[in-house]
Scaffold this motif. Structure first.
Motif, short mmCIF file in Angstrom:
data_model
loop_
_atom_site.label_atom_id
_atom_site.label_comp_id
_atom_site.label_asym_id
_atom_site.label_seq_id
_atom_site.Cartn_x
_atom_site.Cartn_y
_atom_site.Cartn_z
N THR A 151 70.43 -87.84 -175.50
CA THR A 151 72.01 -88.23 -175.56
C THR A 151 72.62 -88.35 -174.08
OG1 THR A 151 72.69 -85.86 -175.85
CG2 THR A 151 72.27 -87.23 -177.95
N GLU A 152 72.39 -87.67 -173.06
CA GLU A 152 72.54 -87.62 -171.74
C GLU A 152 71.33 -88.03 -170.70
OE1 GLU A 152 75.23 -84.38 -170.64
OE2 GLU A 152 75.62 -84.22 -172.48
N PRO A 153 71.07 -89.26 -170.59
CA PRO A 153 69.66 -89.41 -169.82
C PRO A 153 69.83 -89.04 -168.35
CG PRO A 153 70.34 -91.49 -171.10
CD PRO A 153 71.34 -90.55 -171.19
N ARG A 154 71.24 -89.11 -167.87
CA ARG A 154 71.39 -88.73 -166.50
C ARG A 154 71.10 -87.36 -166.14
NH1 ARG A 154 73.90 -91.16 -162.11
NH2 ARG A 154 74.59 -92.94 -163.55
N ILE A 160 64.67 -82.97 -164.60
CA ILE A 160 63.10 -83.28 -164.37
C ILE A 160 63.24 -83.01 -162.77
CG2 ILE A 160 61.65 -85.15 -163.98
CD1 ILE A 160 62.54 -86.03 -166.73
N SER A 161 64.19 -83.50 -161.91
CA SER A 161 64.21 -83.70 -160.50
C SER A 161 64.31 -82.16 -160.08
CB SER A 161 65.32 -84.39 -160.10
OG SER A 161 65.25 -85.78 -160.52
N VAL A 212 57.86 -91.45 -166.43
CA VAL A 212 57.94 -90.49 -165.28
C VAL A 212 56.45 -90.18 -164.95
CG1 VAL A 212 59.00 -88.17 -164.68
CG2 VAL A 212 60.12 -89.54 -166.27
N ALA A 213 56.37 -90.29 -163.41
CA ALA A 213 55.31 -89.92 -162.94
C ALA A 213 55.26 -89.44 -161.72
CB ALA A 213 54.49 -91.42 -162.58
N PHE A 214 54.41 -88.44 -161.16
CA PHE A 214 54.21 -88.10 -160.11
C PHE A 214 52.78 -87.08 -160.06
CE2 PHE A 214 56.77 -84.93 -163.02
CZ PHE A 214 55.85 -83.93 -162.94
N GLY A 215 52.53 -86.72 -158.90
CA GLY A 215 51.02 -85.96 -158.38
C GLY A 215 51.20 -84.47 -158.90
N ALA A 216 49.98 -84.05 -159.37
CA ALA A 216 50.07 -82.62 -159.53
C ALA A 216 48.53 -82.08 -159.05
CB ALA A 216 50.22 -82.04 -160.95
N GLU A 217 48.46 -81.01 -158.28
CA GLU A 217 47.37 -80.43 -157.95
C GLU A 217 46.35 -79.79 -159.07
OE1 GLU A 217 46.38 -81.14 -154.99
OE2 GLU A 217 48.01 -81.65 -153.70
N ASP A 218 45.08 -79.54 -158.66
CA ASP A 218 44.28 -79.14 -159.72
C ASP A 218 44.80 -77.67 -160.17
OD1 ASP A 218 42.68 -81.18 -159.55
OD2 ASP A 218 41.21 -80.19 -158.22
N PHE A 229 54.47 -79.07 -168.02
CA PHE A 229 55.45 -79.10 -167.09
C PHE A 229 56.97 -78.73 -167.92
CE2 PHE A 229 58.69 -82.04 -164.88
CZ PHE A 229 58.93 -81.20 -163.56
N ASN A 230 57.47 -77.51 -167.21
CA ASN A 230 58.59 -77.12 -168.08
C ASN A 230 59.96 -77.40 -167.17
OD1 ASN A 230 60.77 -75.36 -169.12
ND2 ASN A 230 59.08 -74.49 -170.38
N ILE A 231 60.77 -78.03 -168.04
CA ILE A 231 62.22 -78.63 -167.29
C ILE A 231 63.39 -77.50 -167.83
CG2 ILE A 231 61.36 -80.80 -166.95
CD1 ILE A 231 63.15 -81.58 -169.01
N GLY A 232 63.24 -76.68 -168.57
CA GLY A 232 63.93 -75.96 -169.33
C GLY A 232 64.62 -76.51 -170.77
N ASP A 233 65.29 -75.76 -171.39
CA ASP A 233 65.83 -76.22 -172.61
C ASP A 233 66.70 -77.49 -172.56
OD1 ASP A 233 66.01 -74.81 -175.59
OD2 ASP A 233 67.91 -76.15 -175.11
#
Length: 270
Positions: A151-154, A160-161, A212-218, A229-233
């Motif tokens: 409901t609030e994409p921004r 996420i950021s 949404v895309a980014f790199g992650a180490e092993d 990936f946890n961004i909170g509730d």
């Protein structure tokens, strides 16, 4: 988050980001996990080599690992030749049917979170829009029984950021473009040029994908190679409903045109 250095040549254009609605279709259980903050992200390697998933044809894309395709001959933009240089320095033209592909350098560490988005096309209409209603493709049922609507994409993007910036084992790259945006659908059978993360074959266009895309180490990945990936509730900026409800009763939309009058905007139509 650190940034990997890459050559600027042969880069795809940054994806478009303008949309009206952001959503995710999956099982009710998986969407509840997402509301609690868990984004389950798979890699390019995973999406290009799926073997044990149901409805593989809807999910697998053997071109996911391919960053770009160069075809010999002419296309809409230029004429290309592909040649092979042998030991004595002599070049051998591989002919007009030659095809060269370049893969992403770290496909198992390039993570993607796939969602859907309703956005206007080049004609100012949404895909599936008929008589002021948006009709979802019934194939969405193959992804799961429910839909989570942001409901609030921004605010969703901000969370996420923040989560990315707090994790030193995640990385960015010019190959990821801006790291998020709408997928553009092209006829890839004869396509020549960069594909990147945000161009897919037009046969997938009904999926209305936003990535949404980014790199992650092993050391960030679980035993299956996925990133939890946890961004909170996010229950305060989302809600879940059965996808069948939207198939039975399409979303109604109302378009209005405004004219600026002094310091205010007054409606013209709609």
């Amino acid at each position: 988050m650190k940034k990997e250095k890459q050559n600027n040549s042969f880069l795809a254009e940054d994806p478009k980001k303008d949309f009206w609605l952001l959503f995710k279709v999956s099982s009710f259980e998986r969407l509840l996990q997402m509301q609690k903050g868990l984004l389950y992200m798979n890699s390019l390697e995973y999406f290009s080599t799926l073997e044990d998933e149901e409805n593989i044809a809807l999910r697998v894309d053997e071109k996911e690992k391919i960053f770009g395709i160069l075809r010999a001959g002419s296309n809409d933009k230029f004429f290309s030749t592909i040649s092979l240089r042998v030991g004595d320095g002599k070049e051998i033209d591989l002919g007009s049917d030659a095809i060269l592909t370049a893969d992403f350098p770290r496909p198992k560490n390039t993570m993607i979170f796939c969602m859907g988005a309703l956005s206007d096309d080049e004609n100012g209409r949404m895909p599936g829009e008929v008589d002021d209603k948006v009709h979802f493709d019934p194939r969405f049922l193959e992804f799961g029984s429910h839909i989570l609507i942001i409901t609030e994409p921004r605010e969703f993007g901000e969370r996420i950021s923040v989560a990315i910036s707090n994790n030193k084992n995640l990385f960015g790259s010019k190959l990821f473009n801006s790291g998020c945006g709408l997928v553009k659908y092209e006829q890839l059978e004869k396509y020549s040029g960069p594909i990147g993360l945000f161009i897919k074959d037009e046969k997938y266009s009904w999926q209305l994908e936003y990535r949404v895309a980014f790199g992650a180490e092993d050391n960030c990945l679980n035993t299956g190679g996925a990133l939890e990936f946890n961004i909170g509730d996010i229950s305060d900026i989302s809600h879940i409903m059965p996808i069948q409800a939207l198939l039975d009763e399409p979303l109604s939309i109302k378009r209005r045109t405004y004219r600026k009058t002094g310091n205010a905007n007054g409606p013209i139509s709609g």
